[in-house]
Motif scaffolding. Structure first.
Motif, short mmCIF file in Angstrom:
data_model
loop_
_atom_site.label_atom_id
_atom_site.label_comp_id
_atom_site.label_asym_id
_atom_site.label_seq_id
_atom_site.Cartn_x
_atom_site.Cartn_y
_atom_site.Cartn_z
N LEU B 43 0.83 -1.21 0.00
CA LEU B 43 0.00 0.00 0.00
C LEU B 43 0.86 1.25 0.00
CD1 LEU B 43 -2.87 -0.85 2.51
CD2 LEU B 43 -2.84 -1.12 0.04
N GLU B 44 1.74 1.34 -1.01
CA GLU B 44 2.58 2.53 -1.20
C GLU B 44 3.59 2.78 -0.11
OE1 GLU B 44 0.82 6.15 -2.78
OE2 GLU B 44 -1.00 4.97 -2.96
N GLN B 45 3.85 1.78 0.72
CA GLN B 45 4.91 1.96 1.71
C GLN B 45 6.20 1.35 1.18
OE1 GLN B 45 4.01 3.91 4.31
NE2 GLN B 45 2.13 3.92 3.12
N GLU C 204 -1.90 11.70 0.71
CA GLU C 204 -0.70 11.32 -0.04
C GLU C 204 -0.77 9.86 -0.45
OE1 GLU C 204 2.07 12.31 3.00
OE2 GLU C 204 1.34 14.37 2.88
N ASN C 205 -1.71 9.13 0.14
CA ASN C 205 -1.71 7.70 -0.09
C ASN C 205 -2.87 7.29 -0.98
OD1 ASN C 205 -2.66 4.85 0.75
ND2 ASN C 205 -0.53 4.99 1.36
N GLU C 206 -2.56 6.49 -1.97
CA GLU C 206 -3.58 6.13 -2.94
C GLU C 206 -4.70 5.32 -2.30
OE1 GLU C 206 -2.14 4.02 -6.40
OE2 GLU C 206 -4.22 3.75 -7.04
N TYR C 207 -4.32 4.42 -1.38
CA TYR C 207 -5.35 3.60 -0.76
C TYR C 207 -6.33 4.49 0.01
CZ TYR C 207 -7.75 0.23 2.12
OH TYR C 207 -8.72 -0.51 2.74
N ARG C 209 -7.03 7.60 -0.58
CA ARG C 209 -7.85 8.34 -1.55
C ARG C 209 -8.98 7.46 -2.07
NH1 ARG C 209 -2.70 10.08 -3.35
NH2 ARG C 209 -2.81 8.72 -5.16
#
Lengths: 243, 253, 278
Positions: B43-45, C204-207, C209
């Protein structure tokens, strides 16, 4: 006559939980310079322990060892000594040439001398063709030859060989005997352990017989045998009587 | 000096020709690439995961090399009697130990450098940005590895490889438990607390080299932190080598 | 040479056979798996070590262990849970934030996810820990404010949290709007929509959003039902008693899928649609 090796009252005891166990007991002998000395005895008599104490791999419990009049455990003395262990085994991933050059740098030889001696010694022991081969591919005999070459790298005045003829094929034994004789001609002192009596009789000027850690007999071969019997007959008579 | 270099060079050459090293290194490189995959499901981490896993992976792989090669350093030579050839030459036994230390240090330098290159490449591909802290952490990791080499070498000079691997592992675990030990000591009585305090000062404290967390959150290193850490490593490693030398001096073969 | 080629060829054939066998085994397994339902006995919940063990046990690799739990949480959440609730979520999030307290996203994630699973207090505790450990974040107080507002109905605490979020230097301009809202007066749905709009645009985070967009869709569906309820009243002279009647009354063919999956109810007197947990 100058004394190359002088051992006085040498004893070695190993202590473990059960108590102490004496391997070498009150050994005294000397080897004159330029002689080939054969150190004989049955298996477990203390031959290897004695040679290890001489070259500094084991420490005497009592007694002194002098080489050319100096204590044997100094660096200056070790620079004048060559040693080949029993069943020598070396760094398996090095080539013979690399191993020789490595040994040369431990002896602090210059690069030119190191390369010269490496080439000539490998040639002498018949390993020129295998100089670039990794040691792990070597046969037992080849290891033995490399061990011999390595022992001579520092141009030592005295050479200690632990069972040099053990495990060699007949041709190899002939080679080794020739090389030992050549060293003697150069004036080097040679001390070797063996239990192959015919070879000893052929090579040695004098011998010492060790049995159960005690020196049973030592002196010039001619005096000991008095020309009447073979070394084998004599050995069986002396050692057998003690059993 | 010449002999130290010769022994170090020889140790280095032996270890880099050992196939085991390549097997371990291969897994290390796989691990570096695996960070990308694991990062992509986080998840983008991913930058955090890549940094954590990359830095830890570089350490773990090199630690495995120490456990497999380092704990063999002296005992293998004794086993195979190759030490006879070395120690009967006109050198001191300390020369042998110091040479062994620098030889494995050189090997680990190469493996760390290879893995770090891949790690940095992965970070660049992921546009993660290279802060100087990453390089600082790699240097600190290397210093910790040197520390562990000295520990492994010390044990290797008197015990069998498996035993010295276990002891080295134990020291590694203790070395990273200092914070827990201190916390435990705070709750104990004065005698236990005193013993623990003494222990935390005397035993190797490897947490000092662990700045992985600082890297991930970009907390700058201070000059004194770097200085004292280097002084700590240098002095402790020297003591370990002195101990190893003295053990080897008493060894008979 | 011919013989060697033959050997290689035979080896290749055998290898191909092994691949075929392997594929067949896989197919058999898949066939069997279809029949099997994920029962409680066959279900693997992620196992979280107690925090005390984690605090002292993972020598030197705390970040890595946190990452491991983070990745297992992602695998765990959304894969279906026979217990009906993802009951390990609070443990996982506590473990992650205990191991790596500066890791910011799990706080936000917990605030977004936990309340709908019934862990409102756990979410608030996590958010408050996040305020201390990651003080510069605007998102942690922002969603904490949302949880306080939405699930706790604590307007004072919600206001404080949004205020704090707005003060963060990283906060987007839109987040500051929330700090100005008078929660006591504003409509609940309008406030929630305002909150999610900011998140959908500025996180900032797609999840996050995506999650915010799902909530916005959820509220759009509520609006849609109310619109249909009014149409129902024009047709039948009263509001429907249940949402089901919108369908039986012929106003909608199907219920639109609600991405947030919160049960809704309709008030037969006013025709207003609300979430069951209210």
């Amino acid at each position: 006559m100058q004394i190359a090796l002088s051992i006085r009252n040498l004893s070695k005891e190993y202590t473990n939980f059960g108590g102490s166990h004496r391997v070498v007991s009150n050994l005294t002998l000397s080897v004159p310079r330029g002689e080939v000395f054969g150190f004989l005895g049955p298996n477990g008599a203390g031959k290897t322990t004695t040679i290890k104490m001489i070259v500094g791999l084991a420490f005497p419990t009592r007694g002194t060892i002098e080489i050319f009049g100096e204590p044997s455990n100094t660096r200056t003395v070790r620079a004048r000594v060559g040693f080949m262990s029993e069943n020598p085994y070396f760094y398996s991933y090095l080539t013979a040439q690399e191993f020789m050059l490595f040994s040369a740098s431990l002896l602090n030889l210059s690069s030119i001398i190191a390369h010269e001696r490496t080439a000539s010694l490998l040639n002498m022991v018949g390993l020129s063709g295998a100089a670039d081969q990794q040691i792990r591919t070597f046969s037992k005999g080849m290891n033995q030859r490399l061990g011999f070459a390595q022992a001579l790298l520092g141009d030592p005045e005295i050479v200690f060989l632990d069972e040099p003829l053990d495990g060699l094929d007949p041709l190899g034994r002939v080679d080794f005997k020739r090389m030992i004789q050549a060293l003697k001609k150069e004036g080097k002192t040679i001390f070797f352990n063996s239990h192959i009596l015919s070879d000893v009789q052929e090579l040695c000027d004098s011998i010492g017989i060790i049995h159960k850690g005690k020196l049973v007999e030592s002196g010039p071969l001619t005096r000991i045998l008095k020309g009447r019997e073979s070394l084998e007959e004599h050995f069986i008579r002396v050692v057998g009587a003690k059993k | 000096m010449k002999a130290v270099i010769a022994i170090a060079h020889n140790t280095f050459r032996e270890s880099i020709r050992d196939r085991l090293l390549y097997a371990i290194l291969f897994f290390g490189l796989l691990l570096m690439l695996a960070t990308i995959i694991l990062g992509s499901i986080s998840l983008e981490q991913d930058v955090k995961v890549i940094k954590d896993l990359g830095l830890a992976g570089i350490f773990i792989i090199n630690f495995l090399i120490i456990l497999s090669v380092g704990t063999n350093l002296v005992s293998k030579e004794i086993d195979r009697k190759s030490i006879y050839t070395v120690l009967t030459k006109p050198i001191e036994r300390s020369t042998f130990i110091i040479g062994k230390f620098f030889g494995l240090a050189a090997t680990l330098f190469v493996t760390t450098a290879i893995m770090s290159t891949v790690f940095v490449a992965v970070l660049l591909v992921k546009h993660a940005g290279l802060s100087p802290l990453i390089f600082a952490s790699l240097v600190f990791t290397y210093i910790e590895l040197l520390f562990l080499v000295a520990i492994a070498l010390m044990f290797s000079s008197f015990t069998a490889p498996v035993a010295s691997a276990l002891y080295t592992l134990a020291f590694f675990l203790i070395g990273h438990s200092m914070t827990s030990l201190t916390r435990f000591g705070e709750q104990a009585g004065p005698f236990v607390r005193g013993t623990i305090t003494a222990g935390t000062h005397l035993l190797p404290n490897l947490e000092k080299f662990n700045i992985k967390n600082q890297v991930v959150y970009e907390v700058a290193l201070s000059g004194p932190q770097v200085l004292w850490t280097v002084v700590y490593a240098a002095t402790y490693i020297t003591v370990l080598i002195i101990i190893a030398t003295n053990i080897l001096k008493r060894q008979e073969f | 040479m011919v013989r060697r080629a033959t050997v290689w060829f035979v080896a290749l054939v055998i290898f191909a056979a092994s691949v075929v066998a392997q594929v067949n085994i896989n197919n058999l397994n898949t066939a069997r798996a279809v029949k099997r339902t994920a029962g409680i006995n066959t279900y693997n919940e992620p196992f979280v070590l107690p925090e005390k063990v984690l605090a002292n046990g993972v020598v030197g690799f705390r970040n890595l262990t946190a990452d491991y739990y983070w990745l297992s949480l992602i695998q765990y959440f959304g894969a279906g849970d026979p217990f009906g609730e993802y009951r390990q979520l609070p443990h996982l999030l506590n473990a992650i934030t205990a191991l790596d307290p500066k890791f910011a996203y799990p706080y936000t994630f917990g605030l977004l996810i936990l309340p709908d699973q019934g862990f409102v207090d756990e979410a608030i505790a996590l958010g408050e820990k996040g305020l201390v450990e990651v003080p510069h974040s605007w998102e942690i107080p922002y969603y904490l404010g949302y949880v306080q507002y939405r699930y706790k109905k604590d307007l004072v605490k919600a206001g404080e949290a949004f205020e704090r979020s707005a003060q963060s230097p990283e906060a987007p301009a839109a987040a500051k709007i929330l700090a100005g809202i008078n929660f006591a007066r504003a409509g609940q749905r309008e406030t929630a929509i305002a909150i999610w709009k900011v998140a959908a645009e500025s996180s900032e985070n797609e999840y996050t959003r995506e999650r915010a967009k799902e909530y916005l869709e959820h509220y759009a569906i509520i609006d849609f039902y109310e619109e249909q309820a009014r149409a129902y009243k024009t047709r039948y002279g009263r509001f429907p008693n249940t949402l089901e009647e919108l369908k039986t009354g012929g106003l909608i063919r199907d219920f639109p899928p609600d991405p947030v999956n919160i049960e809704l109810k309709i008030d037969p007197k006013t025709g207003s649609v609300s979430e069951v947990l209210d």
